[in-house]
Design an enzyme around this catalytic site. Structure first.
Site, short mmCIF file in Angstrom:
data_model
loop_
_atom_site.label_atom_id
_atom_site.label_comp_id
_atom_site.label_asym_id
_atom_site.label_seq_id
_atom_site.Cartn_x
_atom_site.Cartn_y
_atom_site.Cartn_z
CG ASN A 211 -0.23 -0.12 2.51
OD1 ASN A 211 0.61 0.72 2.82
ND2 ASN A 211 -0.52 -1.15 3.29
CG ASP A 280 -6.87 -4.55 5.52
OD1 ASP A 280 -6.48 -4.63 6.69
OD2 ASP A 280 -7.26 -3.48 5.00
CG PHE A 323 -1.56 5.53 13.73
CD1 PHE A 323 -0.87 5.22 14.89
CD2 PHE A 323 -1.33 6.76 13.13
CE1 PHE A 323 0.03 6.12 15.44
CE2 PHE A 323 -0.43 7.67 13.65
CZ PHE A 323 0.25 7.34 14.82
CE LYS A 337 -10.93 -0.06 11.52
NZ LYS A 337 -10.41 0.27 10.22
CE LYS A 341 -8.35 -3.41 14.23
NZ LYS A 341 -7.28 -3.58 13.25
O1 C5P Z 1 -6.35 -1.35 9.07
P1 C5P Z 1 -7.11 -0.89 10.27
O2 C5P Z 1 -7.92 0.35 10.05
O3 C5P Z 1 -7.89 -1.99 10.93
O4 C5P Z 1 -5.96 -0.44 11.31
C1 C5P Z 1 -6.27 -0.04 12.64
C2 C5P Z 1 -5.13 -0.42 13.55
O5 C5P Z 1 -4.98 -1.84 13.54
C3 C5P Z 1 -3.76 0.13 13.17
O6 C5P Z 1 -3.12 0.51 14.37
C4 C5P Z 1 -3.06 -1.04 12.48
O7 C5P Z 1 -1.65 -0.98 12.65
C5 C5P Z 1 -3.68 -2.24 13.19
N1 C5P Z 1 -3.79 -3.42 12.33
C6 C5P Z 1 -3.37 -4.64 12.83
N2 C5P Z 1 -3.45 -5.74 12.02
C7 C5P Z 1 -4.00 -5.70 10.80
C8 C5P Z 1 -4.48 -4.47 10.30
C9 C5P Z 1 -4.36 -3.35 11.09
O8 C5P Z 1 -2.89 -4.70 13.95
N3 C5P Z 1 -4.09 -6.78 10.06
#
Ligand code: C5P
Length: 399
Positions: A211, A280, A323, A337, A341
């Site tokens: 990306n 992703d 982030f 989110k 998380k």
């Molecule tokens: O991609 P996303 O919006 O879900 O990212 C939100 C947070 O989750 C970021 O801090 C990113 O580093 C983390 N993340 C992760 N594992 C993934 C995708 C994102 O830990 N596969």
């Protein structure tokens, strides 16, 4: 460049290393960053480059003579009082030896001696055998014990034709370490794990999916928390960025690799900042060899990558910062989110504009907190956002 450099009164003390020509570029960078300079040359440095050049490049006064009369000033005490920070670059073995033992037989040394209460940075550069001489190492230790931040020279080719330790580091490193020298150590004693950059998911031996993340935000965050005194480990996806001084950096490629390195290091960390743009999706299987080009379309089956934050175990007592990048409904979707998380804080990036976010030096963000607080940071350089984030993290640690 850090916003902390703007208006900062830097007393640049220049001794007579061959790398003196690089100190001109340092003066120029500090001036461009908005710092106010005064320069002192040692008598030997003045034999190498004239005050005229330093004065023009730094747009500032240049002194060298301890007996110079200026408006009734006692030059060395006035200059030491004036400075917010003292930078000795290049720092020769001779000047460091004298400074370590409190000798004050020229203006530069007398001013340094009169500034024990100021933040002080030294940039040793010399021939390897002079550098590795126990006398020099002892003097550098003595300066460190007296509160100086003495940075390590680089390994490489030296002006004398030899190869070894002693090279003047890049001025970007010195400017970064200058910011470290003046930053309050609000995160001292904390171990911080930072992730940065994109991940790269292999299709075959030469192709991959990735990306647009440049890693700039994550690297700025790593630097900002280190400047605040934390012991930082950076887990970095592939970026074109230079290694960060004094930050252990673990290079990874894929999301799985990033998850494994983060999981290994989490137990020893107090804080995790997930700034990486983790892919992703990843190809269901990667070919060991380069796929042959065929007529017609190529079908790739992608599977989800592990969600690193969701998979983490033993997060009890650790501060977790994420982030997230969104265009529409930024605050709402990033808050969701954060809850999903189990984060203490999330940095919500607005990627609706074209002049901030991915691959830019600027960002516009919201800091969203678990307790519902929100702070909007208007479009600013990523360094500024990182410094704000480091202060917010330090505040959360003190609660
Ligand atoms: O991609 P996303 O919006 O879900 O990212 C939100 C947070 O989750 C970021 O801090 C990113 O580093 C983390 N993340 C992760 N594992 C993934 C995708 C994102 O830990 N596969």
């Amino acid at each position: 460049m850090s916003p902390r450099l703007k208006g900062l009164k830097v007393l640049l003390c220049v001794s007579s290393g061959i790398a003196i020509y690089k100190a001109l570029d340092l003066a120029s960078r500090l001036r461009k960053a908005g710092s106010e300079l005064t320069i002192i040359l040692s008598p030997e440095a003045r034999e190498m480059v004239s005050d005229y050049v330093f004065s023009a490049v730094g747009n500032c006064p240049v002194y060298h003579d301890i007996n110079q009369v200026r408006d009734g000033w006692i030059l060395h005490t006035e200059l030491s009082r004036w400075a917010d920070v003292v930078v000795l670059a290049p720092a020769t073995a001779n000047t460091m030896a004298k400074a370590a033992s409190g000798i004050a037989d020229n203006l530069l040394l007398a001013t340094i001696l009169a500034a024990p209460d100021k933040p002080r940075l030294a940039v040793p550069t010399m021939n390897t055998r002079m550098y590795e001489n126990p006398a020099t190492l002892r003097n550098m230790k003595c300066l460190r014990d007296n509160g100086w931040h003495v940075i390590d020279p680089e390994l490489g080719e030296l002006a004398c034709g030899e190869f070894g330790m002693g090279r003047y580091p890049d001025n970007s490193v010195i400017v970064g370490e200058l910011v470290y020298t003046i930053t309050k150590k609000a995160l001292a004693g904390k171990k911080v794990l930072v992730t940065a950059g994109p991940t790269r998911e292999r299709i075959d031996s030469v192709r991959f999916i990735t990306n647009r993340s440049s890693g700039k935000m994550g690297y700025a965050v790593a630097r900002a928390v280190r400047n605040a005194g934390a012991n930082v480990t950076l887990v970095s996806g592939p970026t074109g960025l230079s290694f960060l001084y004094s930050i252990e950096t673990i290079a990874v490629e894929s999301a799985v690799e990033m998850r494994d390195r983060v999981s290994e290091r989490l137990s020893e960390s107090d804080i995790l900042i997930m700034a990486a743009a983790v892919a992703d999706y990843t190809p269901e299987s990667a070919s060991e060899e380069k796929l042959k080009k065929e007529e017609g379309p190529l079908e790739l089956i992608l599977k989800r990558t592990p969600d690193i934050l969701l998979e983490l175990k033993e997060t009890e007592g650790k501060l977790l910062v994420g982030f997230c990048a969104e265009g529409k409904h930024l605050v709402q979707s990033c808050s969701e989110k954060m809850r999903r998380k189990r984060l203490d804080m999330i940095v919500a990036n607005d990627i609706s504009g074209t002049d901030s976010g991915f691959d830019s030096d600027y960002n516009e963000v919201w800091f969203l907190f678990k307790d519902g607080r929100k702070i909007h940071i208007p479009r600013s350089p990523k360094e500024d956002i990182a410094e704000n984030l480091a202060s917010e993290i330090a505040n959360l640690q003190q609660r």
